[in-house]
Design a protein around this motif. Structure first.
Motif, PDB file in Angstrom:
ATOM      1  N   THR A  97      -1.404   1.823 -23.183  1.00  0.00           N
ATOM      2  CA  THR A  97      -1.757   2.722 -24.272  1.00  0.00           C
ATOM      3  C   THR A  97      -1.002   4.047 -24.131  1.00  0.00           C
ATOM      4  OG1 THR A  97      -3.912   1.714 -24.256  1.00  0.00           O
ATOM      5  CG2 THR A  97      -3.680   3.743 -25.487  1.00  0.00           C
ATOM      6  N   LEU A  98      -1.006   4.573 -22.912  1.00  0.00           N
ATOM      7  CA  LEU A  98      -0.264   5.817 -22.688  1.00  0.00           C
ATOM      8  C   LEU A  98       1.216   5.624 -23.000  1.00  0.00           C
ATOM      9  CD1 LEU A  98      -1.709   7.248 -19.383  1.00  0.00           C
ATOM     10  CD2 LEU A  98      -2.188   7.927 -21.708  1.00  0.00           C
ATOM     11  N   TYR A  99       1.704   4.518 -22.517  1.00  0.00           N
ATOM     12  CA  TYR A  99       3.109   4.177 -22.669  1.00  0.00           C
ATOM     13  C   TYR A  99       3.485   4.162 -24.146  1.00  0.00           C
ATOM     14  CZ  TYR A  99       6.875   0.610 -22.151  1.00  0.00           C
ATOM     15  OH  TYR A  99       8.024  -0.117 -22.173  1.00  0.00           O
ATOM     16  N   PHE A 100       2.647   3.526 -24.910  1.00  0.00           N
ATOM     17  CA  PHE A 100       2.940   3.424 -26.335  1.00  0.00           C
ATOM     18  C   PHE A 100       2.771   4.769 -27.022  1.00  0.00           C
ATOM     19  CE2 PHE A 100       1.396   2.335 -30.679  1.00  0.00           C
ATOM     20  CZ  PHE A 100       2.639   2.002 -31.159  1.00  0.00           C
ATOM     21  N   GLN A 101       1.751   5.492 -26.620  1.00  0.00           N
ATOM     22  CA  GLN A 101       1.556   6.814 -27.225  1.00  0.00           C
ATOM     23  C   GLN A 101       2.756   7.710 -26.942  1.00  0.00           C
ATOM     24  OE1 GLN A 101      -0.729   7.945 -29.228  1.00  0.00           O
ATOM     25  NE2 GLN A 101      -1.778   5.987 -29.277  1.00  0.00           N
ATOM     26  N   HIS A 102       3.271   7.571 -25.735  1.00  0.00           N
ATOM     27  CA  HIS A 102       4.438   8.369 -25.401  1.00  0.00           C
ATOM     28  C   HIS A 102       5.587   8.009 -26.316  1.00  0.00           C
ATOM     29  CE1 HIS A 102       8.072   9.528 -23.219  1.00  0.00           C
ATOM     30  NE2 HIS A 102       7.347  10.541 -22.804  1.00  0.00           N
ATOM     31  N   PHE A 103       5.728   6.726 -26.587  1.00  0.00           N
ATOM     32  CA  PHE A 103       6.792   6.297 -27.490  1.00  0.00           C
ATOM     33  C   PHE A 103       6.593   6.926 -28.861  1.00  0.00           C
ATOM     34  CE2 PHE A 103       8.243   3.306 -30.753  1.00  0.00           C
ATOM     35  CZ  PHE A 103       9.600   3.317 -30.471  1.00  0.00           C
ATOM     36  N   PHE A 143       4.682   4.400 -13.432  1.00  0.00           N
ATOM     37  CA  PHE A 143       3.434   3.668 -13.564  1.00  0.00           C
ATOM     38  C   PHE A 143       3.624   2.163 -13.420  1.00  0.00           C
ATOM     39  CE2 PHE A 143      -0.416   5.823 -15.591  1.00  0.00           C
ATOM     40  CZ  PHE A 143      -1.239   5.285 -14.636  1.00  0.00           C
ATOM     41  N   PHE A 144       4.761   1.728 -13.897  1.00  0.00           N
ATOM     42  CA  PHE A 144       5.029   0.298 -13.800  1.00  0.00           C
ATOM     43  C   PHE A 144       5.158  -0.109 -12.339  1.00  0.00           C
ATOM     44  CE2 PHE A 144       7.420  -3.602 -14.191  1.00  0.00           C
ATOM     45  CZ  PHE A 144       6.898  -4.178 -15.325  1.00  0.00           C
ATOM     46  N   LEU A 145       5.950   0.668 -11.634  1.00  0.00           N
ATOM     47  CA  LEU A 145       6.139   0.418 -10.203  1.00  0.00           C
ATOM     48  C   LEU A 145       4.801   0.477  -9.479  1.00  0.00           C
ATOM     49  CD1 LEU A 145       8.441   0.048  -8.137  1.00  0.00           C
ATOM     50  CD2 LEU A 145       8.351   2.487  -7.759  1.00  0.00           C
ATOM     51  N   PHE A 146       4.038   1.476  -9.841  1.00  0.00           N
ATOM     52  CA  PHE A 146       2.712   1.632  -9.251  1.00  0.00           C
ATOM     53  C   PHE A 146       1.898   0.376  -9.450  1.00  0.00           C
ATOM     54  CE2 PHE A 146      -1.737   2.588 -10.164  1.00  0.00           C
ATOM     55  CZ  PHE A 146      -2.139   3.156  -8.981  1.00  0.00           C
ATOM     56  N   PHE A 147       1.906  -0.098 -10.669  1.00  0.00           N
ATOM     57  CA  PHE A 147       1.064  -1.258 -10.960  1.00  0.00           C
ATOM     58  C   PHE A 147       1.545  -2.471 -10.181  1.00  0.00           C
ATOM     59  CE2 PHE A 147      -0.522  -4.839 -13.353  1.00  0.00           C
ATOM     60  CZ  PHE A 147      -1.836  -4.477 -13.490  1.00  0.00           C
ATOM     61  N   VAL A 148       2.844  -2.608 -10.072  1.00  0.00           N
ATOM     62  CA  VAL A 148       3.372  -3.744  -9.317  1.00  0.00           C
ATOM     63  C   VAL A 148       2.874  -3.683  -7.879  1.00  0.00           C
ATOM     64  CG1 VAL A 148       5.463  -4.752  -8.378  1.00  0.00           C
ATOM     65  CG2 VAL A 148       5.373  -4.109 -10.773  1.00  0.00           C
ATOM     66  N   GLY A 155       9.461   9.067 -28.885  1.00  0.00           N
ATOM     67  CA  GLY A 155      10.487   8.184 -29.394  1.00  0.00           C
ATOM     68  C   GLY A 155      11.206   7.356 -28.357  1.00  0.00           C
ATOM     69  N   PHE A 156      10.777   7.379 -27.134  1.00  0.00           N
ATOM     70  CA  PHE A 156      11.369   6.445 -26.174  1.00  0.00           C
ATOM     71  C   PHE A 156      10.280   6.000 -25.205  1.00  0.00           C
ATOM     72  CE2 PHE A 156      11.710  10.583 -24.324  1.00  0.00           C
ATOM     73  CZ  PHE A 156      11.534  10.409 -22.982  1.00  0.00           C
ATOM     74  N   TYR A 157      10.560   4.848 -24.630  1.00  0.00           N
ATOM     75  CA  TYR A 157       9.572   4.271 -23.736  1.00  0.00           C
ATOM     76  C   TYR A 157       9.846   4.683 -22.303  1.00  0.00           C
ATOM     77  CZ  TYR A 157       7.615   1.169 -27.246  1.00  0.00           C
ATOM     78  OH  TYR A 157       6.974   0.664 -28.325  1.00  0.00           O
ATOM     79  N   THR A 158       8.826   5.107 -21.628  1.00  0.00           N
ATOM     80  CA  THR A 158       8.993   5.396 -20.211  1.00  0.00           C
ATOM     81  C   THR A 158       7.653   5.246 -19.517  1.00  0.00           C
ATOM     82  OG1 THR A 158       9.716   6.984 -18.580  1.00  0.00           O
ATOM     83  CG2 THR A 158       8.562   7.862 -20.468  1.00  0.00           C
ATOM     84  N   PHE A 159       7.750   4.971 -18.235  1.00  0.00           N
ATOM     85  CA  PHE A 159       6.539   4.877 -17.421  1.00  0.00           C
ATOM     86  C   PHE A 159       6.459   6.036 -16.443  1.00  0.00           C
ATOM     87  CE2 PHE A 159       6.644   0.378 -18.566  1.00  0.00           C
ATOM     88  CZ  PHE A 159       5.315   0.186 -18.850  1.00  0.00           C
ATOM     89  N   GLU A 160       7.418   6.899 -16.499  1.00  0.00           N
ATOM     90  CA  GLU A 160       7.483   7.942 -15.489  1.00  0.00           C
ATOM     91  C   GLU A 160       6.279   8.874 -15.639  1.00  0.00           C
ATOM     92  OE1 GLU A 160      11.239   9.758 -15.378  1.00  0.00           O
ATOM     93  OE2 GLU A 160      10.641  11.224 -13.861  1.00  0.00           O
ATOM     94  N   MET A 178       0.827  -1.209   0.000  1.00  0.00           N
ATOM     95  CA  MET A 178       0.000   0.000   0.000  1.00  0.00           C
ATOM     96  C   MET A 178       0.858   1.255   0.000  1.00  0.00           C
ATOM     97  SD  MET A 178      -3.104  -1.167   2.487  1.00  0.00           S
ATOM     98  CE  MET A 178      -2.061  -1.344   3.870  1.00  0.00           C
ATOM     99  N   LEU A 179       1.916   1.218   0.804  1.00  0.00           N
ATOM    100  CA  LEU A 179       2.794   2.389   0.814  1.00  0.00           C
ATOM    101  C   LEU A 179       3.369   2.616  -0.577  1.00  0.00           C
ATOM    102  CD1 LEU A 179       4.608   1.834   4.192  1.00  0.00           C
ATOM    103  CD2 LEU A 179       3.103   3.715   3.609  1.00  0.00           C
ATOM    104  N   GLY A 180       3.730   1.522  -1.219  1.00  0.00           N
ATOM    105  CA  GLY A 180       4.294   1.655  -2.552  1.00  0.00           C
ATOM    106  C   GLY A 180       3.329   2.306  -3.510  1.00  0.00           C
ATOM    107  N   VAL A 181       2.064   1.918  -3.404  1.00  0.00           N
ATOM    108  CA  VAL A 181       1.073   2.510  -4.292  1.00  0.00           C
ATOM    109  C   VAL A 181       1.044   4.022  -4.129  1.00  0.00           C
ATOM    110  CG1 VAL A 181      -1.404   2.743  -4.637  1.00  0.00           C
ATOM    111  CG2 VAL A 181      -0.372   0.499  -4.511  1.00  0.00           C
TER     112      VAL A 181
END
Lengths: 490, 718, 168, 513, 103
Positions: D183-189, D133-138, D193-198, D124-127
């Motif tokens: 979807t966001l992740y891919f749109q950002h790419f 976003f990746f970390l969040f989802f984990v 031009g690079f992948y990020t979850f930040e 919960m603290l992690g959330v």
């Protein structure tokens, strides 16, 4: 080194040679050197050596590629292609073989069918797989497939005095032979189209034709039947639950992991090689098959009570997910296939290993009830099984999440939103049946007090699969790089 | 000592008392098992349940501290209040604001007009003539009632709890009247509601008491919702809820009086008034107050007569700038006040429970005050509030003394002939009755007469309302004297045992009675009519003190019609005559010719029944909200009724129940049903899929071939 | 050329007749005999297509080897009882319909394919004898599968031995 | 050390769990003591956050970033702003309280129980801390499993059903959310031009409304199930009723907040166009209003004590979502404060039910009555919790509800009017509950000898009570902490909001004095 | 159409063999006969391969056919071995009586 056998050929052949050599050695030594049952553990050493040398061979291939700055090299006039892809998959096969060999010792003793041939067959099957991953010639691939398949037919029926094992073997054999008939029929047509059996030639020949060319389609359709059969995709999956259930559990584990990975390697080689230009034909077909596979696999598992059968259906559904990676068709998807298979190997092996441990002297250990109260009886097994199941279901931070993640990513990238949502929905269904197992383990009371089967090999194997399942999930970077290299070409 | 700077302390003394009581009071007031109330038929295993009296006798000595401490805190507040008011009088602007800190420190927003504002409310206090009257009333009457309670509650269990609640009440009441903004006022507003809930339910082992407490709270909450919305509207219009800001904005001329239409200000006024109807028990939300008499009598006196219930009046007076700009809303106030006044007076005519009579009387008197507000005579409303606090508290405490004397009897039909047995109570109550009836010289006369005059003379008033008010006055005199006569005169109607034990209350109770009686006589003399020009202006202190504060009404000038002095004299005479007539009729029916009363009851028949049943308002509410179809429905519904409706909240109601039932049904079958259906379908689909695996290898092969056929067919059909 | 056609149709008829008889004979021994007939027909077709080496392999390996194995097993498992039972599964009509459909589809596809594919008249045979050519290709191009095939056969032998041996 | 403070807070419970695993299972007392030490330590290490936090700084603070999975663009980034700070503090405190409250309630499989609890705590603290976003989802998913076990192993009679229902519901939602994330992740790419979850990077995206809408609904499913918003709420009563007391407390106090937090942290800033889309806002507000009224009505009807409290959560969370979708500073700030309040008040209410349950093993309201006679301390605490939940001024609930109402009122007056009925009904069901259980005569002989609160039980309440009073009397620090983040969100979602009067964005409080 | 003989004729013949073999697999209950039917299918493949080989003027197809025959041998051998084991345990070679494993 001659015209027939160059140094490059040498590099390419070494791992397979080692596997075959040690396989034969095991077969031979079994009754020549180690006739006493107690001595059979030395066979394990040979298995390990064979796999170790094969691994060394792979390392040398890798080093060779790195040293020459190559992405791939072909050997035997194009019969074999060694690239990151083949090496990656071969590592998976070797790992699976080693783990299965480790755990089989105790299991076969309990089953009362402990014969040295078993280990030989494992190595020979692995040899066949080697050619599935590395072959770039229809004949090589076909013979490799059959070698693997025949070893599996025998291993599935290895419990000769168990009616279910017999039945599984005969069913697997009949359907396998039948489907490979179709496969090779398709190969004959491919040969007819290209006038060559080398994948490269065929790719060029097919590309020069219209994707909707009737002969190409004939080849595509019949080949697909054989390929999809091997990966147990719906509607060619029917053999899987029966074969999985009837086979000795260790073999089931091997079958569900190594055979599937090898068949996928094969499938990827064919679909992204010769048939790549007919993508627009097979993509819809495969997506339909993938959806059907997800549906049938997941739905059928929901009410299943035999764990092996349940895991069989679950592995069918996993095939559906992996296929989706192929359907997406982009680099992410292909990488997803690789990552998925890597992860799948460890988690599914792990799950089956727990089932292996459930088999005891007088307890079949295949029913859901046999898992009841596992947490009280053996917390380590229960927690490991939990990790495997979570991973199979795709819950982070286990590795299975990463695998599913790639598939979803690839689908989104390919704008296949509907497929993505369907695939996502089935995750929930999957949770339901995986958690039926969890429920038995953690919440129900135990029905028997007998401790689980245990041996050094089993503990080791469980430990390795468990740790890897978690490790790949928590720190996946090195593994992803590995998978990344495997698809550099494509 | 600068009392003005310290006004924020005034509420805190009682709070300290309350906190002390609630935290450690139990130690000071050891409770025997007497406090354990057990339903008949359930034997407490082993422990003999000691009667309350024995236990409390032992405890009495340790209670002394409580008895000193709690009234003491109120006394200190009283002293501080007096000091502060005295210092306030010397200030030219007669307004003193102390802001301690920002309490609700919300974020920026934009008002209706787009001006930036911040959603804040201070922890701040405002002393001006209006609040100074209120704090004096609250602390003074509160102190007197505290003292009385020491005697009255002496035999009761939960002594510390009672005083804790009472002190808490005084704290909240002072917060209410001292707040410098609506939100903080709302703190007091809700807080007194809470204390009311706690004190009504003081005898919480009685189901009726607990029910009444809950009813009070819930009904009040309806009003509170209106109050909250009113405040929000205020925020969105003015950007602030501080009285001074709001008043300044209203009198700045930016807002035109909504004389014709019904605008945002009217909406605001009515929402606030909705809150007032809840707290001050006006129609249609008055139903909780009579039930609230389940509480101990001092509670009724303090909360449900003198202070809390008048909060609504105070709030309307506080918002007089607003109400002045919204004649339509004021008209509603007037109408509701009048209707409530006569309705409850008529109910009071035939009630037999001594406290219920007083309760309805209170409702009626509150209606009076709202009438005054409705016609714009806010100072008069407050004046009546002030006098009413004395005489109604007196009457309640007197009735408490009677009840005390009779060992808990409340039904007047089983009283009578007590005037010699408990003379102090009798005479003080007579004073109270004279005051409420409006007999000249007593406090009630001055305020009530002024209200009548204002209704008559004000442009917002009307003859009809005046007639109603007059009729109400007559009824008031009647039912109040009916009470006096039935209780104290005639032959005793109680059983011999009770009669033998009748005794005058202890000094600690009678002294407050006398004090209040003195107040009931004298309080009015600071607000004598202008007409009585023979008295110096100092007799009109109240008006001088308050009227400028509450009638400094901006630009809307309320023209006061110049009436003939003769008219005024005449009206005064009429009202006195009506009051006397009421008293006379009461005497005729209950003392001289008691049999006539019965005859009249016969003759009035249906009317009497209607009145005795309180115009069936509770029943109508019950019907609408509680019982609904329950009575008419079939057996199925009856079962439903007995299970769900039975013993329910009156206010929350049947419709609520029905909706709840429907909601649960909806939850179980529709929302969850969909989920379950999916789950079921998944499971159901699982079997056919599994059945495909017949075990026959040829069937498997056939499926493979079928698959291939489909693939080919797809190709051909493409 | 007509000789070619005649022999093609002759061998095709033999092959198909043998095939149909194989799957319709009640007695498994008869089925096996019919299979031999069919295989011989196929061998004839091989000959017709100038695949002499394969012709020999077909006759020796298939007819000589596999069929003996089949007959041996048929004797071993004693199929007399089986011969008296129902021979076709309940789904035969469905299977028939399905397979005919698929046959029609394949033939249709082939028909369309032959137009696209444009099967030219057969190319002239390559130089050298058939056996030499086969050997050349086999050991140059298909060395790996060839070696692999040996392992395959080894596995198959081991497998049948394991399966067929009695409990030790 | 200091630059890793958030990580320390995050992993303290996990470390506690790992050490716990080393204690042999039969030493239950030692396990209990250790678990409590770990819980309290978790709270204590979070305290320095309070003074390290700079309420005037905008953006995230105490940010820690490390590469994690470079090939995916996933990083370990944690950081907090005012919103997270409050929720983190709530988590650590309620977590410690919940662990303390389980001392005597949990008698079997003690070790597993506490291990699950501490694991849950880290999840919960992690959330609340994750900025990737990746970390969040984990972390989001990590919270599911322990809760499944807490309900499923130590729960009531229908625990299995409730546990799997909880799990399936939330998992189904979160998988769909994952698709939205991707979807966001891919749109950002595609755009950069690079992948990020930040999160900060993803905020730079400029997406068309139609796509935002789809992603919004994907997020919505995930978050709304967690909250739970109206049509997705049916897992909640089951889960609450069957969960052990501490499980219910955590579930109600913290787990549900993950949904509302998700809306605030992700749905609004990442998808501003969709969040401003009238159709979407209207739909969400209507669902919130339905939840408020509906939850209250259903509570009114409940015969089961715990279920009543559970449904009251639906109503209260309806307020929170209403505040969020009022889309103005006060609505949002009120929503966050109300989330804290709900954590405190409902947490207490569940503890109260748990204490009764521990003594009597029934939750039927009809079984009780008159408990105030035998358990006066208990009755007092209950009264306190009830009033705080019912929104009595000077207690926490009022501040939250009132601020939300202000936000809603500003957005649309009708909404506020509907929501105000929730205030009325809230008092009704709570008071009625109180009356039926605490007041009146003791009608059931079994209730005659119930012991009052002991010191440990009292200790679980005291911090919550103190906090409730603090928020009720002096909420200013909360608003101050929230002002920056909330303003930033509103600025992002509705840039025109502050353009009305640019002065206002930084107008200090004193301007209005 | 019937004349001259082209590769298509062989392909159609191969297809027919495939179909007959498939029917055999699907319809015959006797597992031995099913194995024979599989041999028919593999022969169909060989007919194809030879036809293409001839058509293309290569011998690769013939070599492929040799491998197919090899595989057919191996499969038959293993299949019959398993069949013997099965028969020992079950006393039957009827395909639809072997249905312990299902559902």
């Amino acid at each position: 080194m001659s015209e027939f056998y160059t140094s490059v050929d040498h590099f390419a052949l070494i791992p397979a040679l080692m596997l075959a050599l040690f396989g034969c050695a095991v077969l031979l030594f079994d009754f020549l050197v180690f006739p006493e049952p107690r001595q059979r553990k030395w066979l394990l050493v040979f298995v390990a050596l064979g796999i170790g040398f094969a691994g060394l061979g792979l390392v040398r291939q890798q080093m060779f590629l790195a040293a020459e700055g190559l992405n791939e090299f072909t050997a035997f006039r194009g019969a074999l292609t060694i690239d990151g892809f083949s090496i990656f998959f071969n590592w998976i096969f070797l790992a699976a073989s080693l783990i299965v060999a480790l755990v089989s010792y105790r299991y076969l003793e309990i089953e009362g069918e402990h014969h040295g041939e078993y280990y030989g067959l494992i190595l020979l099957a692995n040899c066949g797989m080697y050619f599935l991953a590395a072959g770039s010639d229809l004949v090589t691939l076909f013979v490799g497939l059959e070698l693997m398949a025949i070893c599996f037919y025998i291993m599935v029926g290895f419990l000769r005095f168990d009616k279910r094992s017999n039945e599984a073997a005969i069913k697997y054999l009949l359907l396998g032979a039948f489907s490979s008939g179709f496969l090779v029929y398709g190969f004959s047509v491919l040969y007819g189209i290209a006038g060559s059996t080398r994948l490269g030639d065929i790719t060029a020949a097919v590309a020069s034709r219209s994707p909707w060319d009737p002969l190409v389609f004939l080849a595509l359709a019949t080949t697909s039947v054989g390929l999809l059969f091997k990966i147990s995709a719906v509607p060619f999956h029917m053999w899987a639950p029966d074969a999985y259930e009837g086979a000795p559990t260790t073999v089931t584990a091997y079958l569900s992991v190594a055979s599937k990975a090898a068949s996928f390697a094969f499938l990827v080689r064919i679909f992204l090689g010769p048939l790549i230009s007919a993508r627009e034909v097979w993509a819809p077909l495969l997506s339909a098959v993938a959806i059907a596979t997800l549906t049938v696999g997941n739905l059928a598992a929901v009410t299943q009570t035999n764990i092996k059968r349940l895991l069989a259906y679950s592995s069918i559904s996993h095939a559906g997910y992996i296929l989706l990676g192929l359907v997406a068709g982009n680099p992410t998807g292909i990488k997803g296939v690789a990552v998925y298979l890597l992860v799948y190997t460890f988690m599914n092996l792990g799950a089956f290993l727990v089932v292996v441990a459930l088999r005891r002297e007088h307890i079949l250990g295949e029913d859901l009830e046999d898992l009841s109260g596992l947490m009280q009886k053996s917390p380590v097994h229960a927690i490991l099984m939990l990790i495997f199941l979570l991973s199979l279901a795709g819950i982070p931070p286990t590795a299975g999440f990463l695998a599913k993640y790639y598939i979803f990513w690839a689908l989104i990238q390919a704008r296949q939103y509907v497929l993505a949502v369907i695939a996502a929905a089935y995750v929930a269904v999957a949770i339901y049946y995986y958690f039926r197992i969890v429920r038995s383990m953690f919440i129900s009371e135990a029905v028997d007090r007998e401790p689980l089967a245990s041996s050094l090999g089993l503990r080791l194997a469980l430990g390795v699969t468990g740790v890897l399942t978690l490790a790949i999930g928590i720190y996946p970077q090195p593994w992803l790089e590995l998978a990344q290299n495997s698809v550099l070409l494509r | 000592m600068n009392f003005l700077e310290l006004i924020w302390l005034i509420p805190l003394f009682p709070l300290a008392g309350a906190v002390l009581m609630l935290l450690i009071g139990r130690r000071l007031d050891p409770q025997g098992p007497s406090e354990v109330a057990v339903a008949p038929g359930i034997a407490p295993e082993g422990t003999p349940a000691a009667p309350a009296h024995h236990a409390s006798h032992h405890a009495r000595r340790s209670r002394a501290l409580i008895s000193l401490l709690c009234p003491g805190t109120v006394l200190i507040s009283l002293i501080f209040s007096i000091g502060a008011v005295a210092q306030l009088a010397s200030l030219p602007e007669r307004t003193w604001q102390v802001i301690k800190f920002t309490w609700v420190a919300g974020l920026p927003f934009f008002t209706q007009s787009g001006a930036p504002a911040r959603f804040t409310a201070d922890w701040g206090f405002l002393l001006d003539p209006l609040s100074s009257v209120m704090i004096l009333v609250v602390t003074l009457v509160g102190f007197i009632i505290h003292v009385y309670s020491v005697g009255y509650m002496g035999h009761e269990g939960g002594y510390y709890r009672f005083f804790g609640y009472m002190n808490l009440f005084v704290f909240f009441m002072l917060m209410l009247v001292l707040a410098n903004n609506y939100v903080l006022m709302f703190v007091g507003w809700e807080g007194v509601g809470l204390c009311s809930y706690l004190l009504i339910g003081f005898y919480f082992h009685k189901k009726s008491a607990a029910d009444a407490g809950k009813k009070a709270f819930v009904v009040n909450r309806i009003g509170d919702a209106g109050f909250i919305l009113g405040m929000l509207l205020m925020f969105s219009v003015f950007g602030s809820v501080r009285f001074l800001d709001v008043n300044a904005a209203l009198s700045s001329g930016r807002f035109a009086a909504e004389t014709t239409g019904f605008g945002v200000l009217s909406a605001m006024a009515l929402l606030l008034f909705l809150g007032a109807t809840g707290k001050s028990a006006q129609f249609p939300l008055y139903v909780w107050l009579p039930d609230a008499m389940e509480g101990p009598t001092p509670v009724s006196a303090l909360i449900h007569a003198a202070t809390m219930v008048t909060a609504g009046v105070y709030m309307v007076a506080r918002s007089h700038h607003l109400f002045r700009l919204t004649p339509e809303a004021s008209a509603v106030v007037l109408a509701i006040g009048a209707f409530t006044a006569i309705l409850s007076a008529s109910i009071a005519l035939v009630q037999n429970d001594i406290k219920r009579v007083l309760a309805y009387s209170t409702v009626s008197q509150l209606g009076y005050m709202f009438m005054a507000c409705g016609v714009g005579a806010y100072w008069v409303a407050i004046f009546h509030l002030y006098t009413h606090a004395f005489f109604k508290a007196l009457l309640f405490l007197g009735s408490g003394s009677v009840i005390h004397a009779l060992g808990g009897e409340q039904d007047m039909r089983r009283m009578g002939g007590l005037k010699d047995k408990i003379p102090i109570t009798y005479w003080t109550m007579v004073v109270g009755a004279l005051a409420i009836s409006g007999i000249p010289g007593f406090a009630g006369f001055f305020s009530k007469d002024e209200i009548l005059w204002q209704i008559y003379s004000s442009p917002q008033g009307s003859r009809l309302i005046y007639a109603v008010a007059l009729l109400t006055a007559g009824m008031t005199a009647f039912y109040m004297w009916r009470l006096i006569f039935m209780t104290f005169h005639g032959a005793p109607r109680m059983d011999a045992h009770t009669l033998a034990h009748v005794h005058e209350s202890p000094r600690v109770m009678t002294v407050p009675l006398v004090a209040l009686a003195a107040g009931s006589v004298l309080a009015g003399w600071i607000g004598v009519p202008k007409l009585w020009s023979f008295l110096p202006d100092s007799f009109r202190l109240f008006e001088h003190w308050l009227a400028p504060a509450v009638s400094a009404a901006a630009h809307v000038h309320v023209a006061e019609h110049a009436h003939e002095a003769a008219t005024e004299w005449l009206l005064m005479a009429i009202s006195v005559a009506v009051a006397l007539a009421g008293i006379a009729v009461a005497r005729h029916l209950y003392v001289t010719r008691p049999e006539r009363a019965a005859a009249l009851r016969q003759a009035a028949g249906p009317l009497y029944t209607v009145l005795a049943n309180k115009w069936y308002v509770d029943e109508i509410y019950d019907f609408l909200f509680v019982n609904g179809l329950g009575k008419g429905g079939g057996s199925a519904l009856a079962r439903f009724d007995s299970r769900i409706v039975d013993g329910g909240v009156n206010g929350a109601g049947w419709i609520t129940r029905l909706t709840s039932a429907l909601s649960i049904w909806w939850d179980t079958w529709i929302v969850d049903g969909a989920v379950r259906l999916t789950a079921f379908l998944v499971k159901a689909a699982s079997f056919p899929v599994r059945l495909l695996h017949t075990g026959s290898v040829q069937a498997y092969a056939l499926v493979i071939v079928l698959g291939a056929t489909v693939v080919f067919a797809w190709y051909l059909m493409r | 050329m007509w000789v070619d056609a005649f022999f093609f149709y002759l061998f095709a008829a033999i092959t198909l007749t043998g095939a149909v008889l194989t799957i319709t004979r009640r007695n498994a021994v008869h089925s096996a005999m019919s299979l031999i007939l069919s295989l011989i027909g196929v061998a004839g077709l091989f000959l017709l297509q100038r695949a002499e080496f394969l012709f020999a392999v077909q006759i020796v390996l298939y007819v000589g080897g596999i069929m003996v194995l089949f007959l041996f097993v048929i004797m071993l498992v004693n199929l007399d009882q089986a011969a008296r039972m129902r021979q076709f599964s309940g789904q035969w009509w469905l299977a028939l319909a399905c397979v005919l459909a698929i046959l029609a589809e394949i033939v249709y596809v082939l028909g369309r394919g032959s137009r696209v594919f444009q099967f030219a008249p057969p190319a002239p045979p390559a130089q050298g004898g058939n056996v030499e050519q086969v050997a050349d290709v086999l050991f140059k191009q298909y060395l790996v599968p060839f070696e692999l095939a040996s392992i395959l056969l080894l596995a198959a032998i081991v497998g049948s031995v394991i399966m067929a041996r009695k409990r030790v | 050390m200091s630059e890793h403070w958030l990580s320390i807070v995050l992993f303290t419970p996990l470390a506690g769990m790992l050490i716990l695993l080393l204690i042999p299972s039969r030493r239950t007392d030692l396990i209990r003591i250790w678990a409590n030490i770990a819980g309290i330590a978790g709270f204590l290490v979070s305290l320095p956050l309070l003074w390290r936090f700079d309420k005037n700084a905008s953006g995230f603070q105490m940010v820690e970033r490390h590469e994690w999975i470079p090939s995916l663009g996933a990083r370990y980034i944690v950081g907090i702003d005012g919103i997270s700070l409050l929720l983190v503090m709530l988590t650590t405190l309620v977590g410690a309280v919940a662990i303390l409250s389980s001392w005597s309630a949990i008698q079997e499989k003690v070790k597993q129980y506490y291990a699950m609890f501490l694991l849950q705590q880290t999840g919960m603290l992690g959330v609340f801390m994750a900025l990737d976003f990746f970390l969040f989802f984990v972390f989001w998913e990590v919270t599911l499993v322990p809760m499944y076990f807490i309900i499923g192993v130590w729960g009531g009679p229908r625990k299995l059903y409730a546990a799997i229902k909880f799990f399936l519901y939330t998992l189904a939602g979160s998988v769909l959310m994952l698709l939205g994330i991707l979807t966001l992740y891919f749109q950002h790419f595609q755009q950069f031009g690079f992948y990020t979850f930040e999160i900060a990077e993803l905020m730079k995206l400029d997406l068309p409304l139609s796509l935002q809408r789809w992603v919004f609904w994907a997020f919505f499913i995930g978050f709304a199930i967690k909250v739970p918003m109206f049509p997705f709420h049916t897992w909640l009563p089951d889960a609450h009723v069957e969960a052990p007391t501490a499980g219910s407390v955590i579930l109600a106090s913290i787990l549900l907040k993950m949904g509302t937090y998700g809306f605030i942290r992700f749905s609004l800033p990442l998808l501003p166009k969709a969040a401003m889309d009238p159709a979407i806002v209207k739909a969400l507000v209507v669902l919130s209003l339905i939840a408020i009224i509906y939850g209250a009505l259903v509570s009114l009807m409940q015969q089961d004590w715990k279920k009543l409290v559970a449904y009251s959560s639906v109503s209260h969370l309806g307020f929170c979502t209403l505040g969020i979708f009022a889309l103005n500073p006060n609505g949002l700030a009120g929503s966050v404060i109300q989330q804290i309040n709900h954590g405190i008040s409902t947490g207490m209410l569940f503890l109260i039910v748990g204490i009764a349950y521990e003594r009597r093993h029934t939750r039927e309201i009809a079984e009780y009555g008159g408990l105030a006679h035998v358990m006066p301390k208990y009755a007092t605490v209950f009264a306190f919790a009830m009033l705080s939940s019912a929104g009595l001024p000077l207690l926490n609930g009022f501040i939250g509800e009132f601020t939300i109402l202000q936000g809603a009122f500003e957005a649309n007056r009708i909404w506020a009017a509907f929501a105000a009925t929730g205030v009325i009904l809230g008092a009704a069901y709570l008071l009625w509950l109180y009356q039926r259980t605490m007041l009146g005569q003791i009608t059931n002989p079994k209730n005659l000898r119930l012991p009052d609160l002991n010191w440990r039980e009292l200790a679980t309440f005291l911090p919550l009570i103190a906090w409730a009073i603090w928020i009720g009397v002096y909420p200013k620090p909360y608003f101050e902490v929230l002002e920056k983040p909330v303003t930033e969100i509103v600025q992002r979602v509705r840039p025109e909001y502050f353009r009305q009067a640019p002065v206002m964005a930084s107008a200090p409080l004193e301007v209005l004095r | 159409m019937l004349y001259p003989i082209t590769a298509t004729h062989y392909l159609v013949l191969g297809a027919a063999m495939l179909a007959i073999g498939t029917i055999g697999v699907l319809a015959r209950r006797n597992i031995v006969v099913i194995l024979m039917a599989i041999e028919l299918i593999l022969n169909a493949v060989n007919i194809n391969l030879i036809a293409f080989s001839r058509h293309l003027g290569q011998v690769h197809g013939q070599v492929f056919a040799i491998f197919v025959i090899t595989v057919a041998v191996a499969e038959a051998a293993v299949g019959l071995g398993i069949l013997i084991a099965l028969f020992r345990n079950r006393e039957t070679v009827q395909a639809d009586e072997i249905n312990l494993l299902k559902w």
